[in-house]
Structure formats: C-alpha cells, structure tokens
Design a protein around this motif. Structure first.
Motif, PDB file in Angstrom:
ATOM      1  N   ARG A  77     -79.741  -2.114  33.365  1.00 28.73           N
ATOM      2  CA  ARG A  77     -78.939  -2.416  34.541  1.00 28.73           C
ATOM      3  C   ARG A  77     -77.490  -2.628  34.091  1.00 28.73           C
ATOM      4  N   PRO A  78     -76.613  -1.688  34.394  1.00 25.71           N
ATOM      5  CA  PRO A  78     -75.217  -1.771  33.921  1.00 25.71           C
ATOM      6  C   PRO A  78     -74.512  -3.054  34.325  1.00 25.71           C
ATOM      7  N   GLU A  79     -74.805  -3.555  35.525  1.00 26.73           N
ATOM      8  CA  GLU A  79     -74.126  -4.775  35.969  1.00 26.73           C
ATOM      9  C   GLU A  79     -74.468  -5.969  35.087  1.00 26.73           C
ATOM     10  N   GLU A  80     -75.687  -6.000  34.540  1.00 24.33           N
ATOM     11  CA  GLU A  80     -76.069  -7.084  33.639  1.00 24.33           C
ATOM     12  C   GLU A  80     -75.312  -6.977  32.316  1.00 24.33           C
ATOM     13  N   ALA A  81     -75.196  -5.754  31.796  1.00 21.14           N
ATOM     14  CA  ALA A  81     -74.459  -5.544  30.545  1.00 21.14           C
ATOM     15  C   ALA A  81     -72.989  -5.887  30.734  1.00 21.14           C
ATOM     16  N   GLU A  82     -72.434  -5.488  31.863  1.00 23.90           N
ATOM     17  CA  GLU A  82     -71.033  -5.783  32.142  1.00 23.90           C
ATOM     18  C   GLU A  82     -70.798  -7.280  32.274  1.00 23.90           C
ATOM     19  N   TYR A  83     -71.704  -7.974  32.937  1.00 26.13           N
ATOM     20  CA  TYR A  83     -71.583  -9.431  33.105  1.00 26.13           C
ATOM     21  C   TYR A  83     -71.628 -10.122  31.745  1.00 26.13           C
ATOM     22  N   TRP A  84     -72.552  -9.698  30.887  1.00 25.30           N
ATOM     23  CA  TRP A  84     -72.671 -10.310  29.561  1.00 25.30           C
ATOM     24  C   TRP A  84     -71.398 -10.103  28.753  1.00 25.30           C
ATOM     25  N   LEU A  85     -70.888  -8.872  28.738  1.00 22.81           N
ATOM     26  CA  LEU A  85     -69.702  -8.588  27.936  1.00 22.81           C
ATOM     27  C   LEU A  85     -68.491  -9.365  28.442  1.00 22.81           C
ATOM     28  N   ASN A  86     -68.338  -9.453  29.747  1.00 22.95           N
ATOM     29  CA  ASN A  86     -67.218 -10.216  30.309  1.00 22.95           C
ATOM     30  C   ASN A  86     -67.314 -11.692  29.940  1.00 22.95           C
ATOM     31  N   ARG A  87     -68.530 -12.215  29.989  1.00 17.74           N
ATOM     32  CA  ARG A  87     -68.721 -13.646  29.713  1.00 17.74           C
ATOM     33  C   ARG A  87     -68.413 -13.985  28.258  1.00 17.74           C
ATOM     34  N   VAL A  88     -68.970 -13.218  27.325  1.00 16.79           N
ATOM     35  CA  VAL A  88     -68.743 -13.542  25.907  1.00 16.79           C
ATOM     36  C   VAL A  88     -67.305 -13.245  25.498  1.00 16.79           C
ATOM     37  N   THR A  89     -66.664 -12.279  26.170  1.00 16.88           N
ATOM     38  CA  THR A  89     -65.259 -12.010  25.866  1.00 16.88           C
ATOM     39  C   THR A  89     -64.397 -13.224  26.187  1.00 16.88           C
ATOM     40  N   LYS A  90     -64.687 -13.881  27.299  1.00 17.52           N
ATOM     41  CA  LYS A  90     -63.950 -15.094  27.666  1.00 17.52           C
ATOM     42  C   LYS A  90     -64.196 -16.209  26.652  1.00 17.52           C
ATOM     43  N   LEU A  91     -65.425 -16.298  26.139  1.00 17.28           N
ATOM     44  CA  LEU A  91     -65.746 -17.351  25.176  1.00 17.28           C
ATOM     45  C   LEU A  91     -65.068 -17.119  23.833  1.00 17.28           C
ATOM     46  N   LEU A  92     -64.712 -15.881  23.547  1.00 13.54           N
ATOM     47  CA  LEU A  92     -64.052 -15.569  22.277  1.00 13.54           C
ATOM     48  C   LEU A  92     -62.576 -15.963  22.268  1.00 13.54           C
ATOM     49  N   ARG A  93     -61.965 -16.015  23.414  1.00 16.51           N
ATOM     50  CA  ARG A  93     -60.515 -16.219  23.479  1.00 16.51           C
ATOM     51  C   ARG A  93     -60.033 -17.495  22.801  1.00 16.51           C
ATOM     52  N   PRO A  94     -60.708 -18.646  22.973  1.00  8.81           N
ATOM     53  CA  PRO A  94     -60.201 -19.866  22.320  1.00  8.81           C
ATOM     54  C   PRO A  94     -60.228 -19.816  20.798  1.00  8.81           C
ATOM     55  N   LEU A  95     -60.980 -18.870  20.219  1.00 13.33           N
ATOM     56  CA  LEU A  95     -61.074 -18.804  18.762  1.00 13.33           C
ATOM     57  C   LEU A  95     -59.855 -18.140  18.137  1.00 13.33           C
ATOM     58  N   HIS A  96     -59.163 -17.301  18.895  1.00 17.14           N
ATOM     59  CA  HIS A  96     -57.959 -16.622  18.412  1.00 17.14           C
ATOM     60  C   HIS A  96     -58.218 -15.879  17.096  1.00 17.14           C
ATOM     61  N   CYS A  97     -59.350 -15.216  17.013  1.00 15.56           N
ATOM     62  CA  CYS A  97     -59.671 -14.476  15.796  1.00 15.56           C
ATOM     63  C   CYS A  97     -59.288 -13.000  15.961  1.00 15.56           C
ATOM     64  N   THR A  98     -59.330 -12.267  14.867  1.00 14.60           N
ATOM     65  CA  THR A  98     -58.953 -10.859  14.897  1.00 14.60           C
ATOM     66  C   THR A  98     -59.977 -10.053  15.688  1.00 14.60           C
ATOM     67  N   GLU A  99     -59.605  -8.837  16.054  1.00 14.88           N
ATOM     68  CA  GLU A  99     -60.513  -7.971  16.790  1.00 14.88           C
ATOM     69  C   GLU A  99     -61.761  -7.668  15.966  1.00 14.88           C
ATOM     70  N   ALA A 100     -61.567  -7.429  14.671  1.00 17.69           N
ATOM     71  CA  ALA A 100     -62.709  -7.133  13.804  1.00 17.69           C
ATOM     72  C   ALA A 100     -63.666  -8.318  13.737  1.00 17.69           C
ATOM     73  N   LYS A 101     -63.128  -9.532  13.632  1.00 18.44           N
ATOM     74  CA  LYS A 101     -63.969 -10.730  13.604  1.00 18.44           C
ATOM     75  C   LYS A 101     -64.675 -10.924  14.946  1.00 18.44           C
ATOM     76  N   SER A 102     -63.989 -10.616  16.035  1.00 22.40           N
ATOM     77  CA  SER A 102     -64.601 -10.742  17.359  1.00 22.40           C
ATOM     78  C   SER A 102     -65.816  -9.832  17.475  1.00 22.40           C
ATOM     79  N   VAL A 103     -65.675  -8.604  16.994  1.00 20.81           N
ATOM     80  CA  VAL A 103     -66.803  -7.661  17.020  1.00 20.81           C
ATOM     81  C   VAL A 103     -67.948  -8.178  16.163  1.00 20.81           C
ATOM     82  N   GLU A 104     -67.611  -8.716  15.005  1.00 28.38           N
ATOM     83  CA  GLU A 104     -68.649  -9.223  14.112  1.00 28.38           C
ATOM     84  C   GLU A 104     -69.385 -10.410  14.735  1.00 28.38           C
ATOM     85  N   LEU A 105     -68.642 -11.289  15.414  1.00 27.02           N
ATOM     86  CA  LEU A 105     -69.271 -12.433  16.065  1.00 27.02           C
ATOM     87  C   LEU A 105     -70.229 -11.974  17.160  1.00 27.02           C
ATOM     88  N   LEU A 106     -69.803 -11.013  17.967  1.00 28.01           N
ATOM     89  CA  LEU A 106     -70.674 -10.531  19.044  1.00 28.01           C
ATOM     90  C   LEU A 106     -71.922  -9.860  18.494  1.00 28.01           C
TER      91      LEU A 106
END
Length: 233
Positions: A77-106
């Motif tokens: 269900r694409p809407e579920e995948a989109e919701y998950w990605l949007n949610r974790v993207t917001k949670l990553l922002r306070p960490l201020h880490c690099t894009e590569a680290k963000s991908v690794e965390l996810l």
C-alpha cells in the motif's frame, strides 16, 4: 698529557654524562605519561577497523531511538510507505546528521521484506558508496511508490481547490502534493500562481491587487484576508 688536555678531557666526559642523563630522563617521562594516560582514561589510538568513539553511527542511532521511530517491514500500500517515510524523515531532523548517516540510520529500521530489499540494493552498488538523500528516496519510491500512485497524486495536486478548507489546511495539502508535481511548479512565481488559483474567490479577490513577492508572503496575506473575512461575517 699536560694539564690543559686533562681539563678538556674532563669537560668532554662531563658533557657526555649530561647527555646520557637527559636521555634517561626523557625515557622515564615518556613511560610515566603512558601510564598516566591509561590510569586517567585518556583516549588511545583506535584499533584498525573499529570506529572511533563519538563518531560512529551507533551514537546517532541511540539518539534516534529516543524518538521511537517506527520500523518498516514493507507494504503493498503506497500510502503506508509514504506515511512511514514522512514520519521518520521528521524524526531525523533534530539529529542534524549528514545525508549518508540519515540513510544508514533508516536502514536499521527495515525488517522482513524491506530488509531483504535493502540488502539487494546494497549488493548492487560499489563498496564504499556514499548515499545522498535524493538517491535513497528515489530507490525507495521505485520500490514502494509506483508511478501509477505518483501520477494519481500529481492529478490530485492539479485538481486541488481550497473549497471548505481553511487557508492553513489548503496550504498543508498544497505543500504535501506539490512534491509530485515539482516540474509543474519549477519556479516560485509559478508556484504562487497555482496556489492563488486554488484559493476561494472571496480570498483571491482580496489579494489579487497586492504586491506579493514570495510564496511565504502569499500564504501570510491569504490567511490575513481569511481572518478579515471572518470578522466581517
């Protein structure tokens, strides 16, 4: 050997003794410093193949985990995948880490089918590849947000009208859907025209003659016009 020669020889012996003593003192000082470093916990060189303390992704992941990010096991269900990605993207922002680290965390949040998919992705790229966020998002979208879904969202953006929504609600929907129509609003001026076209006529008529230079200013003026309209009614 006359007296002068004896004095010169004695001076040379004394100088040699002084050099030897200084060397011994330096060796003793180096030994003491090494012992002190072990006793008081001074960081030692990191062994090869191990990340240095404070620089590995583990510390970032511990901070990330405090936000309790949801895992992702894959979905059809694409809407579920989109919701998950949007949610974790917001949670990553306070960490201020690099894009590569963000991908690794996810990647640590993938489970089951999603984890198998990610492993197949990693096998298809060169070792040591440095990820960008855009590249990761493109891969994720190809897998979980098919073109048909993106086209539906694009058409939804084109049909979007304020209707019974408040300006703030309309703007939220506009921003969310605009991701699927980025080529259609390539400049801020085009984006502003599209936003204005979707406003209710009563609000649009109040801002059409105002010199508005930015999208943020347009939203602000639209909200103000809405508030003025509510005071009158």
């Amino acid at each position: 050997m006359d007296r002068v020669d004896q004095m010169l020889l004695l001076m040379q012996q004394q100088q040699q003794m002084m050099v030897t003593t200084m060397q011994q003192q330096q060796q003793m000082m180096a030994t003491m410093m090494g012992a002190m470093a072990q006793n008081i916990g001074v960081p030692q060189p990191t062994p090869p193949g191990q990340p240095s303390p404070g620089s590995n992704v583990g510390n970032l992941f511990e901070r990330f985990q405090r936000y309790r990010p949801p895992t992702f096991a894959g979905t059809h269900r694409p809407e579920e995948a989109e919701y998950w990605l949007n949610r974790v993207t917001k949670l990553l922002r306070p960490l201020h880490c690099t894009e590569a680290k963000s991908v690794e965390l996810l990647s640590y949040l993938f489970e089951k089918e999603a984890d198998l998919w990610w492993e197949s992705v990693l096998r298809s790229i060169p070792e040591g590849h440095v990820w960008t966020w855009g590249e990761f998002e493109a891969r994720f979208n190809v897998k979980y947000l098919p073109q048909t879904y993106q086209h539906e969202r694009e058409n939804e953006f084109l049909r979007l009208q304020q209707g019974g929504m408040s300006v703030a609600q309309y703007e939220n929907h506009f921003t969310e859907l605009s991701r699927y129509a980025s080529e259609m609003i390539a400049s801020e001026a085009i984006k502003m025209r599209r936003f204005t076209a979707g406003l209710r006529s009563d609000i649009r008529s109040k801002i059409c003659c105002v010199n508005i230079r930015t999208y943020a200013e347009l939203v602000e003026m639209s909200i103000k016009a809405e508030q003025d309209e509510e005071r009158v009614t």
